[in-house]
Design an enzyme around this catalytic site. Sequence first.
Site, PDB file in Angstrom:
ATOM      1  N   GLU A  89       0.778  -1.227   0.000  1.00  0.00           N
ATOM      2  CA  GLU A  89       0.000   0.000   0.000  1.00  0.00           C
ATOM      3  C   GLU A  89       0.820   1.292   0.000  1.00  0.00           C
ATOM      4  OE1 GLU A  89      -3.377   0.261  -0.215  1.00  0.00           O
ATOM      5  OE2 GLU A  89      -3.373  -1.889  -0.547  1.00  0.00           O
ATOM      6  N   SER A 128     -51.688 -30.891  34.911  1.00  0.00           N
ATOM      7  CA  SER A 128     -51.540 -31.399  36.282  1.00  0.00           C
ATOM      8  C   SER A 128     -50.275 -30.950  36.986  1.00  0.00           C
ATOM      9  CB  SER A 128     -51.601 -32.935  36.272  1.00  0.00           C
ATOM     10  OG  SER A 128     -52.885 -33.374  35.897  1.00  0.00           O
TER      11      SER A 128
END
Length: 841
Positions: free
Chosen positions: A90, A510
């Site tokens: 770069e 239940s």
Amino acid sequence: MKWIKTLVFSAFWLLIALLSAALLSVAGAALYFAPGLPDVRQLQDFELHTPLRVFTRDGKLIGEFGEERRMAVSYDEIPEDFIEALLAAEDAAFFEHRGVDPRGLARAAVELVSSGGDIQSGGSTITMQVARNYLLTLDRTFTRKIREILLALQMERILTKEEIFELYVNKIFLGNRAYGIAAAAEVYYNKPLEELTLAQKAMIAGLPKAPSSFNPLANPERSLIRRNWILYRMRQLGNIDQATYEAAVQEPVSARRHVAQIEVDADYVSEMARQYAVERFGEEAYTGGYRIHTTLDSDLQPYARQALARGLIDYDTRHGWRGAEESDIPSSIAEAQERTERRGLEEELAESPEIMETARQAAERSQTRVEGVEGDVSNWLRVLERTPGFGPLQPAIVVASEGREMRVLARGGELVTLNWDGLSWARAYRSPRARGPEPGSASEIASRGDLVRILQREDGSWRLSQRPDAEGSIVVMEPDTGAILALQGGFSFNASKFNRAVQAQRQSGSIFKPFVFLAALDTGLMTASSVVNDAPVVMHDGSSLWRPVNSSGDFLGPTRLRVALARSRNLVTIRILQTLGLENTIQYLEGFGFASSRLPRGLSLALGSADLTPLEMTNAYAVLANGGHRVSPWFIERVSRGSDENVLDEARPAIVCRDCDEGQTEVVIDGRTYDIAPRVADPTAVYILRDMLRDVIESGTGRAALSLNRNDVVGKTGTTNDQRDGWFAGYNSDLVVTVWIGKDNNESIAEYGGNAALPIWIDFMGNALNGRAEASPATPSGLVRARVDEQTGRRLADGQPGGISEIFHPNYLPDMEPRRVEREVEQHSGSQGTGSYEAIF
């Protein structure tokens, strides 16, 4: 000669004029753009976007949310050869220039003139890229380039080169959601920076220019050219020698896509944490680096998830085969293209016959063959790749069904053979209670091109399977704190994101009965030996009559409470609620976390007609497990930002404190102050209920749990009308666990809770309690144990024979059974029919 001097003189002044014009232009540009430039100093406090991460209580990752995956590094943490690779790619002169490279700008100027104002390559230095990435837009225009230059010059005056480089490597986009070099190392190679090879570092260094075009996953051939150019540049710059260069350029592409390494599969809890974070922090939750540590136990969560998946698959297997998910899938991309719907492609196809022809040729060049499979299977492999897995179930496409054997193609091109013992279960599903006959051959089950599911068994073999028609949930809680230790809200989060553990309001059946029984014990109106008539009852319910029955369809007559609970007798529970009074009972139930507004005002409440979530039921059972203290469910232990040390929120739940003084409201543990969970039920009454619930395991509807070979577990089965819901809730002193199974469309599952839900509970508890000592509560002081008559429930005196042992609260003892004389004495005395000593004396 004079004209030469004149020419040189003119050229000199022309150059001076041009330079002056350039300087004046730069100065003018600076004056023009400077007022609108961002403040470079904000970079010193810039916070990188970091995704939300969710962990178990011991720090194992269970979820990550956010579009950007980042892992910030400091300059000192970057390997030297990685720095050199990035500079070679770069900006080789980065440490020499002052933020702007004149040669790069000259190249950009040429492009500017030739393109009519649009800059293609840019000529940006690393400093200029940082200015653009952090402070500017990404449009390629002349004005942006000027602003970029000016900002770069400012940055070089305020920040050091190392600070600028650090900003660069942490911000750049490198493809596949990876922002920054550390994230790229994890995404492409699943390694930290320091473990990457030189070739891998060069590969990542080549990505900033074009993360898509040079991506090693999408374009490996282009990425190799870019990588080797960077290595060539490193050699030319003297960063590496010839031998290192030759070794690196020969290294093959080794990049693979590595998603965030989820260590514990807990998608439902991870999603709960995400929702909390968004409510708390808004959209910043996805970028602010927040870290949420939950209360999940990394050992228990896998047990819960696996137990639920196995139980649902077993249930589904009992009810039959519903057919393939898709049928007649073309094996090749070329064949799939021929069948493709032409709608929406009219414009493209009308342009030229060449369009379709070139597309067909490209499809034919995509041929893929797998050994053992006839023909091109490129489309099958593509379909399998895009089809999600559901829990342990993997997608597969039938290659051949011959006799009593089926061959299927699985992901990755694996050819799997399913033998008859993995196929014979596939009797056709007809209804929840009916199946067809056993198939005679594999071809009756599925054909070539059908998409099915396969499941690998413990011995490594495979069997045919399918996504279960029923769904379920399991919640595991710590009784003394309310902390959620494990939670699975469905068979598979990929299949359905609806979290049944916290969102599904279902009738509890239940498993609600113990709270009605406890209300009777706690108030002293009844004891474990109290006798209630198990007989038919008819009640007015508005304009209609309600005739409740027992699930067995029979009636036991006068029945002790202990027996009634173990055998889940509906009529006894209704009569208990009648005796207690509806409003009094509802008020009592509020202490267990039940919202009174959600409890029906009718005697059906006794049978669990209230619509409640599995989490609510688990929390209520936690009160039973901890001895009667009200706790609340919670799952977020702490929230931090950036690091675990930067804590923003920390949980302070109310907890049980058995050693605290009566009236004490707070307790300090490990330097942290907690509220003390209030007592909502008498400890002796809770202990007696626990003993009664043990009978559910010993002799009642939960006998299958005896396979655990533990004396410390108790619980209750539950089934709702038409068997739409199956439940089991149970606990010991360390864990409380609730399992629910049902269908999202509320259709019957055609099984009782003891058949559908209990096996899942047993599977989980068998793993969770393996190696743990039994955990039962201490016997309350003052608890009375006495013999009672098995028929009447009254106490027997020492001289009276027979009876059974029962336990009682010291303040609530049953009446004494009148002394009876033997039949021979009655006949001899002439006092037949009285049965008491008083009739004789």
